[in-house]
Design an enzyme around this catalytic site. Structure first.
Site, PDB file in Angstrom:
ATOM      1  N   LEU A  66      38.646  38.441  40.680  1.00  0.00           N
ATOM      2  CA  LEU A  66      39.818  39.047  41.662  1.00  0.00           C
ATOM      3  C   LEU A  66      39.421  38.354  42.984  1.00  0.00           C
ATOM      4  O   LEU A  66      38.742  37.926  43.462  1.00  0.00           O
ATOM      5  CB  LEU A  66      39.034  39.991  41.622  1.00  0.00           C
ATOM      6  N   THR A  94      34.802  36.243  45.182  1.00  0.00           N
ATOM      7  CA  THR A  94      34.086  36.091  45.296  1.00  0.00           C
ATOM      8  C   THR A  94      33.986  37.230  46.935  1.00  0.00           C
ATOM      9  O   THR A  94      35.269  37.708  47.607  1.00  0.00           O
ATOM     10  CB  THR A  94      34.529  34.912  46.716  1.00  0.00           C
ATOM     11  N   LYS A 169      27.605  31.163  47.069  1.00  0.00           N
ATOM     12  CA  LYS A 169      28.804  31.051  47.482  1.00  0.00           C
ATOM     13  C   LYS A 169      29.250  31.277  48.662  1.00  0.00           C
ATOM     14  O   LYS A 169      30.308  30.398  49.275  1.00  0.00           O
ATOM     15  CB  LYS A 169      29.920  31.978  46.220  1.00  0.00           C
ATOM     16  N   LYS A 237      38.194  35.397  54.413  1.00  0.00           N
ATOM     17  CA  LYS A 237      37.589  36.341  54.110  1.00  0.00           C
ATOM     18  C   LYS A 237      36.212  35.372  53.696  1.00  0.00           C
ATOM     19  O   LYS A 237      35.496  36.665  54.612  1.00  0.00           O
ATOM     20  CB  LYS A 237      38.361  36.610  52.932  1.00  0.00           C
TER      21      LYS A 237
END
Length: 282
Positions: A66, A94, A169, A237
């Site tokens: 998502l 993430t 990540k 983001k």
């Protein structure tokens, strides 16, 4: 090892090819996407669900891919209202470490298991099944998911408990943000000095400064076309998530300012290397 029933929620630019690789491997698969048109090409071989509830009830292991914290929280809010005892959830999104560990805790209370398993790689590795998967969770959960993870990625790095996959990540994407901004600035400098872009990119890619990251963006830079494999807004983001998680370094504010300004100027939906267009006019 018995083949389990698999569910996949989120069929965006990354989730769609990842789920396709599970389908191609022949696993019993159910899929769900909020906009149903993205699920149409699963209708022949898999089960397309129109509600999250139906997918979860029909699956033993559920993968989610998502966009952000808000999307993940909304989906898992629905999931947590269901009977999910014994099921395994693998979130490959993430998101913030806080959102991930909160989800893990909430699922544990419901006697379900959770892995955070974000990926390194964009749409081409997703299609090829060559992603690198960074996983956080219990060893038994990792092993349970492993046959399915290895159809989506070329390697699975178990980094520790819940939250450690997300930590890996955010760290790698912080590095990629510096690479892409540096690559764009280098190409622009070479152009100002009269060097052809294609020549400069060849020098970069054939020297020690070249990498998979520079090579995968070379065709876009050469064609000066930036259809998103990984959108600039998604990198922004992730930089902000990294900052909130502790990336308080000399480059942090520069990266945030550059990517934020590029977003503000309308480049957010371009591929991340499209930051070159913002830098060119700034």
């Amino acid at each position: 090892m018995a083949i389990e029933k698999i569910g996949f929620i989120g069929l965006g630019n990354m989730g769609h090819p990842m789920a396709k690789n599970l389908e191609k491997a022949g696993f019993p698969l159910s899929v769900y996407n909020r906009s149903s048109e993205k699920a149409r090409d699963f209708e022949e071989k898999s089960t397309v669900c129109t509600q999250i509830k139906d997918l979860v009830e029909n699956s033993d292991i559920i993968f989610t891919m998502l966009t952000n914290d808000t999307a993940v929280k909304a989906v898992y809010e629905e999931i947590l209202a269901l009977d999910i005892q014994g099921k395994l959830f693998v979130d490959m999104s993430t998101i913030s470490p806080e959102a991930s560990t909160e989800t893990a805790t909430s699922l544990k209370i419901k006697e379900a298991s959770f892995i955070d398993a974000p990926v390194a790689g964009s749409t081409v590795p997703a299609q090829e099944g060559t992603l690198i998967i960074m996983a956080g969770g219990a060893e038994e959960s990792i092993q349970r998911a492993m046959p399915y993870l290895l159809k989506m990625g070329k390697s699975v790095k178990h980094l520790g408990d819940n939250g450690k996959g997300i930590a890996g990540k955010l760290s790698i994407n912080y590095f990629l943000a510096t690479i892409y901004q540096g690559l764009a600035e280098t190409v622009l400098l070479a152009g100002k000095l009269g060097i052809e872009r294609s020549d400069m990119l060849e020098i970069i890619n054939e020297s020690a400064s070249g990498s998979g990251a520079t090579k995968v963006k070379t065709p876009m830079l050469t064609a000066d076309q930036y259809a998103p494999a990984f959108a600039l807004d998604l990198m922004l983001k992730d930089i902000l998530l990294a900052k909130n998680a502790g990336a308080d370094f000399p480059l942090s504010e520069t990266l945030i300012q550059t990517y934020q300004n590029a977003h503000d100027k309308g480049f957010g939906q371009d591929d991340v290397i499209g930051i070159i267009n913002y830098l060119k006019q700034s």
